[in-house]
Design a protein around this motif. Structure first.
Motif: not given
Length: 699
Positions: A1-11
C-alpha cells in the motif's frame, strides 16, 4: 500500500511523535510505501528535540520493498502572514498531503492526534477521495475533544473517517457522538525495538552531550544546571509539572542532600515557560543547582543511552487530570533494564502490573506528595545500590513478556488495509466455531448454563442444547441434582455434563467460601523486606505464603480434557480417571482471574507455602517429588510469586540453612522464560505447569 501519515514526528517531543515514527518505519519494513506529512520542523523549544545530522537522516528510510519519505511544512514567514498571525498548519498539511497524492496516489490516510493532524487528514481525504483512518491519543481525546469550541468539528472528523481507532471510554464516547460502532477498530499495541532498548549498550556521555548542545543554537538554552555526572544520579524524562511529580522530586532531593548523600538528578524534561521557570527557580531555592542537570529533549532512539546512565529512573505522574493518559516512559525504562521508581498510578496503567511487585521488578510510590516517604525510598537506593540491577533485570523480563503479546504492526496494518478497501473494521482473533451454541463468554458457570439450557430444551421435547439461559443460571448444585435425575431417567446424552457441572459446583463452593475475605493484600505489595528491594541472591532465604484469596482443589479426573468445550457433544463421555489439581480464586480478586489447572508439584508447593518454611526448604522438600533439581524448583517458586499465587517476606530471624543462590529467572535474554498464566475467562480451563528444564511455563 501507499500510506499517507499526517501527524507529529521528530523533532517534536513526546509519545505521539515517537509512536508515529515507529509506525511509519515498521510499516515500511513490511513493504509499504509510507509518506509522512508533518509540521515537526516548526516546533520550537522547549518541546523540540536536539537533533544531530545523523538523527535527521534517520527520519527517512529505504527498505528492500518499502520506504519512509517525509514531507515537511515550511516555517511560517512573511509569505504566509495574515492577521491575527498563526502558522496555517491545517491548510499546509492538507495541501501537502493532496499534492503527494497527485504525484503518488495514496491508498489510505492515517492521522494520530486530532489537532491539527486529524482535521487536516479529514480535509485532505475529502479533497482527494482517499479514505481516512483517525486515531486519538490522551490529551486530545480527554481535553481538546471536550472543548465547546472544538467538539463539533472533531465529531465531524470522526464521523467522516472511514475507520476510527479507539477503545474503552474513547470508543464509547465516539459512539455516543455518532460514530458507527462497525467503524471503530483496535489499533494494537506498540512494540519497541529490543535491540535498541538493550541494557548493554553505551550510556549517555553527559560531558560530550553538553559540548554538542553548545554548538546548537536551538538547544543551547534548554541545557541548565551545574551537575557534571561525577556521582550516581536519578533520571526523569518527559514533561515537567505538578502532576508529573517534578516538584515533589526536588523536595525529596533536598532531603537527600541534607542527609549527606551524594546523588544527582538529570532531567531530560521541560515544560511550558511558567513551569520551566518554576522548576529552575525552585531548584536554586533548595540549593540544588549543582545537583541538577536539565538537558534538551533527545530523539527517541537516544533515550536508551539516557536510561542506561541512571541509578534509577523516576516516573512520578500522580493525579493526572486525563485518566486515559498512559505514558510510555515507564515501559521504556523497564524494557531497557533500568530500575523504575514510579507512582502506583503509573504502574497500575501497565497491563499485568501485579507481576512487577514493589521491591522485585520496580519501586512503587503510593503517594508521590509524601516527601518523607519518597525521600526514604530514594535514599535507600542511594545507600544500597546493589539490588538496582536485579530489579531492572526483572523489570526488563516483565516488559519483554508483555511486548511478545503485541502484534505490531500487523493489527494496524489490517486496519489500514480494511480502510483502503472501504471495508468494516476488522475483527482480530479467531471467530467461534459455526456450530457453537450462542452462550455467554466462558466463565466459571459455562457448563452449568449449558446444562440448564439442555435440561430446558429437553423439557420442550428437544434433545441436546438448542436453547440458552438468560442472565445468571441456577446454582450449580441444583442443576447437578437435576442432571443426575435426568440421566437416571434415560437422558444419556446429558451424561457428559455431569462431571463438568460437578467441577463447577466445587468451584462455586470454593469461591463462596472466599467471598468477602478480610485478609486482602494489594497485589503490587507482596514482598516484605527490611531492605528496599530483593537482590539477585535473596530468594532462597525468604518465607513463602500462599495467597489468602485462592484455594487448591483436587479432582479424581483429568479436568483439562474439558477445556474449550462449547457444546455437550464436545465433552468427553468419561474423563480420564487420573488426579488433577485446580487453583480457584476469590470472586473479587484484584485481577479477576479464572481457574487455573496446575500439576501435582505446583499444588504441593502451595500446600507447603504456609508461612513456616523458606523458599529453599520448600524447594528441597519438593526435589524428589518433582524430579527436578533445587535450582529449577527455586525458579518455579519464583514464577508462582511473580504471578501472584504466593507472597514472600523476610524471616524474623536468620534461618540456619539459608544459602546464597542465584535467582535463576533473572537472565535478561532468557528466551525460555515462563510465560504468564492466562485467565480462564476466554478458555474454559487453563494449565499452569512447570516447563521441562525452564523453571516453569504455562500450557
Amino acid at each position: 500500500m501507499r500510506i499517507g501519515i499526517i501527524g507529529k514526528y521528530p523533532p517534536i517531543q513526546g509519545g505521539v511523535s515517537m509512536r508515529t515514527y515507529r509506525v511509519a518505519h515498521a510499516l515500511a519494513a513490511q513493504g509499504h510505501e509510507v509518506h509522512v506529512v508533518t509540521n515537526a520542523k516548526e516546533v520550537h523549544g522547549p518541546f523540540r528535540m536536539h537533533m544531530r545530522p545523523e538523527d535527521w537522516a534517520r527520519c527517512e528510510a529505504r527498505h528492500a520493498a518499502g520506504s519512509v519519505s517525509v514531507h515537511w511544512t515550511e516555517p511560517a514567514d512573511r509569505s504566509q502572514s495574515y492577521i491575527p498571525m498563526a502558522s496555517p498548519y491545517v491548510s499546509k498539511l492538507a495541501a501537502i498531503a493532496a499534492r503527494v497524492h497527485a504525484e503518488r496516489p495514496l491508498d489510505v490516510l492515517y492521522s494520530h492526534y486530532l489537532e491539527p493532524y486529524g482535521v487536516a487528514a479529514c480535509l485532505a481525504g475529502q479533497m482527494t477521495g482517499v479514505p481516512h483512518v483517525a486515531r486519538m491519543a490522551g490529551s486530545d481525546a480527554g481535553r481538546l475533544w471536550r472543548h465547546p469550541q472544538l467538539e463539533l468539528l472533531y465529531d465531524h472528523v470522526l464521523r467522516s473517517a472511514e475507520l476510527v481507532i479507539a477503545a474503552g471510554q474513547v470508543a464509547e464516547r465516539a459512539i455516543e457522538h455518532g460514530v458507527d460502532p462497525a467503524r471503530i477498530a483496535a489499533g494494537g499495541q506498540l512494540a519497541l525495538p529490543e535491540e535498541l532498548f538493550d541494557p548493554d549498550g553505551p550510556p549517555l556521555d553527559l560531558a560530550a552531550l553538553r559540548a554538542e548542545i553548545e554548538r546548537d543554537p536551538e538547544a543551547r538554552d534548554q541545557a541548565w544546571g551545574g551537575f557534571a555526572g561525577r556521582c550516581p544520579y536519578f533520571g526523569i524524562y518527559g514533561k515537567l509539572g505538578d502532576t508529573k511529580g517534578s516538584f515533589a522530586l526536588l523536595a525529596a532531593m533536598r532531603r537527600l542532600e541534607r542527609a549527606g548523600l551524594e546523588i544527582g538528578l538529570v532531567a531530560l524534561a521541560h515544560g511550558p515557560e511558567g513551569i520551566e521557570q518554576r522548576f529552575r527557580s525552585r531548584t536554586r531555592k533548595l540549593g540544588l543547582a549543582d545537583r541538577v542537570l536539565q538537558l534538551p529533549f533527545l530523539p527517541h532512539w537516544r533515550v536508551p543511552e539516557f536510561l542506561r546512565g541512571c541509578l534509577a529512573v523516576c516516573c512520578l505522574e500522580q493525579d493526572f487530570p486525563i485518566g486515559i493518559h498512559t505514558p510510555i516512559t515507564p515501559f521504556e525504562t523497564l524494557l531497557c533494564g533500568s530500575c523504575l521508581v514510579a507512582s502506583t498510578e503509573v504502574i497500575r496503567k501497565l497491563p499485568g502490573y501485579a507481576r512487577l511487585v514493589h521491591g522485585y521488578g520496580c519501586v512503587a510510590i503510593a503517594d508521590v506528595n509524601d516527601i518523607a516517604g519518597l525521600s526514604s525510598r530514594l535514599g535507600a537506593i542511594v545507600r544500597d545500590p546493589r539490588p538496582a540491577a536485579a530489579v531492572g533485570a526483572r523489570g526488563r523480563k516483565f516488559a519483554r513478556e508483555l511486548q511478545r503479546e503485541a502484534d505490531f504492526p500487523h493489527t494496524l496494518e489490517c486496519v489500514l488495509e480494511a480502510a483502503a478497501a472501504r471495508q468494516r473494521a476488522p475483527v482480530m482473533g479467531r471467530p467461534p466455531p459455526r456450530d457453537a451454541v450462542d452462550l455467554p463468554e466462558h466463565d466459571e458457570l459455562t457448563f452449568t448454563r449449558m446444562a440448564e439450557a439442555a435440561l430446558h430444551a429437553g423439557s420442550n421435547g428437544a434433545e441436546g442444547c438448542q436453547g440458552k439461559t438468560i442472565g445468571a443460571p441456577a446454582p450449580p448444585g441444583k442443576i447437578l441434582a437435576e442432571l443426575e435425575q435426568a440421566v437416571g431417567m434415560g437422558r444419556v446424552r446429558l451424561k457428559p455434563l455431569l462431571a463438568a457441572v460437578a467441577i463447577e459446583s466445587r468451584i462455586a463452593a470454593a469461591r463462596s467460601e472466599m467471598a468477602n475475605l478480610a485478609d486482602r493484600r494489594d497485589p503490587l505489595f507482596r514482598l516484605r523486606l527490611r531492605r528496599w528491594a530483593m537482590a539477585e541472591d535473596d530468594l532462597a532465604g525468604l518465607i513463602a505464603l500462599r495467597s489468602p484469596d485462592l484455594r487448591v482443589l483436587e479432582f479424581e479426573l483429568d479436568v483439562s480434557e474439558l477445556a474449550g468445550a462449547r457444546t455437550p457433544a464436545e465433552l468427553p463421555a468419561s474423563p480420564s480417571p487420573q488426579p488433577s489439581w485446580m487453583i480457584v480464586f476469590a470472586p473479587d480478586a484484584a485481577d479477576g482471574r479464572g481457574p487455573l489447572v496446575v500439576d501435582r508439584a505446583t499444588a504441593r508447593i502451595l500446600e507447603l507455602c504456609d508461612g513456616t518454611r523458606t523458599v529453599l526448604q520448600i524447594a528441597g522438600e519438593l526435589g524428589d517429588e518433582a524430579r527436578r533439581g533445587i535450582e529449577e524448583n527455586l525458579a518455579w517458586i519464583e514464577n508462582l510469586f511473580v504471578h501472584g499465587l504466593i507472597s514472600l517476606e523476610e524471616a524474623i530471624s536468620p534461618c540456619p540453612d539459608r544459602v546464597r543462590t542465584r535467582s535463576v529467572n533473572l537472565s535478561r535474554d532468557d528466551a525460555a522464560a515462563s510465560p504468564p498464566p492466562h485467565s480462564a475467562s476466554k478458555t474454559r480451563v487453563n494449565a499452569l505447569v512447570p516447563g521441562e528444564g525452564q523453571g516453569g511455563g504455562a500450557r
